[in-house]
Design an enzyme around this catalytic site. Structure first.
Site, short mmCIF file in Angstrom:
data_model
loop_
_atom_site.label_atom_id
_atom_site.label_comp_id
_atom_site.label_asym_id
_atom_site.label_seq_id
_atom_site.Cartn_x
_atom_site.Cartn_y
_atom_site.Cartn_z
N GLY A 59 61.01 3.93 63.23
CA GLY A 59 61.90 3.54 64.45
C GLY A 59 62.10 4.63 65.53
N ARG A 102 51.62 4.49 60.78
CA ARG A 102 50.92 5.16 61.75
C ARG A 102 49.49 4.97 61.46
NH1 ARG A 102 52.24 11.34 62.38
NH2 ARG A 102 53.08 10.78 60.52
N HIS A 130 67.05 0.90 60.35
CA HIS A 130 66.66 2.15 59.64
C HIS A 130 65.03 1.82 59.09
CE1 HIS A 130 66.31 5.86 57.41
NE2 HIS A 130 65.63 5.07 56.68
N GLU A 189 70.60 11.97 57.09
CA GLU A 189 71.59 11.81 56.04
C GLU A 189 72.04 12.91 55.54
OE1 GLU A 189 68.10 9.09 55.25
OE2 GLU A 189 69.33 7.88 54.03
N ASN A 221 69.27 15.79 46.83
CA ASN A 221 68.93 14.63 46.66
C ASN A 221 67.89 14.72 45.64
OD1 ASN A 221 67.63 12.03 47.09
ND2 ASN A 221 67.33 12.30 49.15
N ARG A 273 73.36 12.97 47.02
CA ARG A 273 73.11 11.70 47.44
C ARG A 273 73.20 10.82 46.19
NH1 ARG A 273 67.47 8.82 48.44
NH2 ARG A 273 68.17 6.87 49.05
N GLY A 286 61.87 3.12 57.61
CA GLY A 286 61.16 4.13 57.07
C GLY A 286 60.25 3.33 56.00
N ASN A 287 59.77 4.07 55.04
CA ASN A 287 58.98 3.52 54.06
C ASN A 287 59.85 2.30 53.52
OD1 ASN A 287 56.34 4.86 54.02
ND2 ASN A 287 57.49 6.47 53.26
N HIS A 297 70.70 2.54 52.31
CA HIS A 297 70.53 3.24 53.59
C HIS A 297 72.01 3.43 54.33
CE1 HIS A 297 66.18 2.03 53.88
NE2 HIS A 297 66.15 3.06 53.41
N ASN A 309 59.62 7.08 65.79
CA ASN A 309 58.28 7.50 66.28
C ASN A 309 57.34 6.35 67.13
OD1 ASN A 309 58.63 10.45 65.70
ND2 ASN A 309 58.76 9.50 63.68
N ARG A 358 56.96 -2.97 49.86
CA ARG A 358 57.90 -4.19 49.35
C ARG A 358 57.81 -5.14 50.23
NH1 ARG A 358 63.20 -0.33 49.30
NH2 ARG A 358 62.08 1.58 48.86
N GLY A 370 61.53 6.94 60.28
CA GLY A 370 60.14 7.32 60.89
C GLY A 370 59.53 6.62 61.83
P1 ADP Z 1 60.96 7.68 54.20
O1 ADP Z 1 61.56 6.09 54.13
O2 ADP Z 1 60.10 7.87 53.17
O3 ADP Z 1 62.04 8.84 54.45
P2 ADP Z 1 60.23 8.10 56.88
O4 ADP Z 1 61.47 7.77 57.58
O5 ADP Z 1 59.68 9.28 57.02
O6 ADP Z 1 60.01 7.59 55.49
O7 ADP Z 1 59.12 6.85 57.53
C1 ADP Z 1 57.67 7.00 57.19
C2 ADP Z 1 56.99 5.89 58.01
O8 ADP Z 1 57.10 6.39 59.31
C3 ADP Z 1 55.58 5.83 57.53
O9 ADP Z 1 55.32 4.44 57.78
C4 ADP Z 1 54.92 6.50 58.71
O10 ADP Z 1 53.59 5.94 59.30
C5 ADP Z 1 56.07 6.19 59.93
N1 ADP Z 1 55.64 7.17 61.16
C6 ADP Z 1 55.82 8.46 61.22
N2 ADP Z 1 55.62 8.90 62.51
C7 ADP Z 1 54.90 7.60 63.00
C8 ADP Z 1 54.32 7.45 64.49
N3 ADP Z 1 54.11 8.41 65.22
N4 ADP Z 1 54.22 6.30 64.67
C9 ADP Z 1 54.28 5.15 63.84
N5 ADP Z 1 54.57 5.20 62.55
C10 ADP Z 1 54.92 6.40 62.24
#
Ligand code: ADP
Length: 411
Positions: free
Chosen positions: A341, A293, A216, A393, A7, A97, A218-219, A186, A343, A249, A339
């Site tokens: 979804g 987080r 999905h 992925e 990637n 990727r 994440g960031n 994604h 956590n 974004r 991340g």
């Molecule tokens: P990317 O899209 O860069 O791959 P990730 O899928 O790792 O990113 O997701 C990153 C996001 O997940 C960040 O906003 C991070 O704060 C959030 N995150 C990770 N762990 C937790 C947690 N325990 N509680 C809330 N948000 C979390």
């Protein structure tokens, strides 16, 4: 087969060596043997590497170049001290990727000259990503000339969207002349977690009656409506900017608001793009951080702007989920991944708020307990099931690569 998954960004290269075959893919027992990242850290590149049964490694390796990064990855993978394979010839395929496949690539493909031309033709649609993906391909071909190479596109899963989902209501000739339409991204993640959801439901993914919504988060973040294993709508559009609120974004926005701002602030196109892509979303609303987080912790301590940013994020997601229940005419299962979804129980709970009318609800104790692992969070007997499913992925890229190289069908 051992598949090297790459990637590549413009100044980074993520690699993962995965052992997979038909049986392990079916059983979900494929193994990651090693993984690493080579990234530019201001003029020099740093390698981070970890492998089964080995001590994690960190090493500086001079200026970043894709070719030297692939060479370094292969050196650590085959080194007697750090490695997991005796020789690079053990690698049966390389899976890449690739961000944008445009309208041409509807599945993953073996890379040949025609495919390279196709990826190049889409550079205008993904100017930051596709060139870096191609540099990664060329570097891998130079270092592993005998290994077949496969491209797995972020967009291809969404090529099944019907015109009513992918067209913008602009004059139709803008689509015909410039290809302005919704593509979605994604796709690899949505495809992976939808496959797992079907397994958890005990139903074939291609059952035409199976209706899934996958989130999905994440960031970057997107939602997808999937019927019978095929994407029928998704929240990202012509670019990965549309749809949900993301780390930096803005997601959905009235385009006229941007035109107004460009006038008021005398912004050029590049500045307007940076405003929407880099300074908005959770970061822009909170003024504090793009990181969910951090915002949840700040909210706990009474930070009102952090609360506001999280509220806008969850409300936008809730609206998308509800609209996709409408698009699908009901929903059998909803999946949280990425991340956030995987956590964050509070984000899941707040995004589902009010959706019990549509059959979607979380059991508080199950939701609270699900952190980073596969779990059902809906209560027993719920009309629609809700799952947390960690996405992978790289694993899907490895499986696609194996199947293509082995001449197996059914991608
Ligand atoms: P990317 O899209 O860069 O791959 P990730 O899928 O790792 O990113 O997701 C990153 C996001 O997940 C960040 O906003 C991070 O704060 C959030 N995150 C990770 N762990 C937790 C947690 N325990 N509680 C809330 N948000 C979390």
């Amino acid at each position: 087969m051992k598949v090297l998954v790459l990637n590549c960004g413009s100044s980074s290269l993520k690699f993962q060596l995965i052992e997979t075959d038909e049986q392990t893919a079916r059983e979900g027992t494929d193994r990651t043997l090693a993984k690493g990242l080579v990234e530019d850290t201001g003029g020099t590149a740093t390698l981070h590497y970890e492998a089964e049964g080995r001590k994690p490694l960190r090493d500086a390796i001079g200026a970043f170049q894709h070719k030297t990064a692939v060479e370094k990855a292969l050196a650590v993978l085959t080194d007697p001290e750090t490695g997991v394979i005796p020789h690079k010839d053990e690698i049966g395929a390389v899976g890449h990727r690739v961000v944008h496949g445009g309208e041409r690539f509807k599945t993953s493909v073996l890379i040949d000259e025609g495919v390279i031309d196709g990826i190049e033709a889409n550079i205008a649609l993904a100017p930051l990503h596709n060139p870096a993906n191609l540099q990664g391909y060329r570097a891998a071909r130079a270092v592993l000339p005998d290994a077949p190479q496969v491209a797995v596109f972020d967009t291809s899963f969404h090529q099944t969207m019907p015109p009513e989902a992918y067209l913008y209501a602009l004059p139709y000739d803008q689509y015909q002349r410039f290809g302005i339409r919704r593509f979605g991204f994604h796709g690899t993640s949505h495809r992976f977690v939808s496959g797992r959801a079907a397994v958890l439901l005990g139903r074939p993914l291609d059952d035409p009656g199976l209706r899934l919504i996958t989130c999905h988060l994440g960031n970057g973040a997107s939602v997808c409506a999937i019927r019978g294993g095929r994407s029928v709508d998704t929240s990202m559009g012509f670019t990965p900017l549309e749809g949900l609120v993301m780390g930096t974004r803005c997601g959905d926005l009235d385009p006229a608001a941007l035109l107004y701002l460009m006038g008021r602030e005398e912004l050029g196109a590049a500045e307007a793009s940076a405003l929407m892509n880099k300074r908005s979303g959770l970061l822009g609303l909170s003024g504090l951080s793009h990181d969910m987080r951090t915002l949840l912790e700040a909210e706990e301590k009474g930070n009102d702007r952090a609360r506001l940013a999280i509220d806008v994020f969850c409300y936008r997601l809730r609206k998308y989920i509800a609209s996709y229940v409408g698009a699908l005419g009901g929903v059998d299962a909803l999946v949280f991944a990425g991340g956030i979804g995987e956590n964050s129980p509070p984000v899941r709970e707040r995004s589902l708020h009010g959706l019990d009318a549509l059959g979607l609800t979380a059991d508080p104790a199950r939701n609270e307990a699900a952190r980073g692992t596969e779990a059902e969070i809906s209560p027993d007997g719920a009309r629609s099931r809700v799952f947390v499913i960690p996405t992978d992925e790289e694993l899907l890229i490895a499986r696609d690569s194996f199947r293509i190289v082995s001449g197996l069908s059914g991608l």
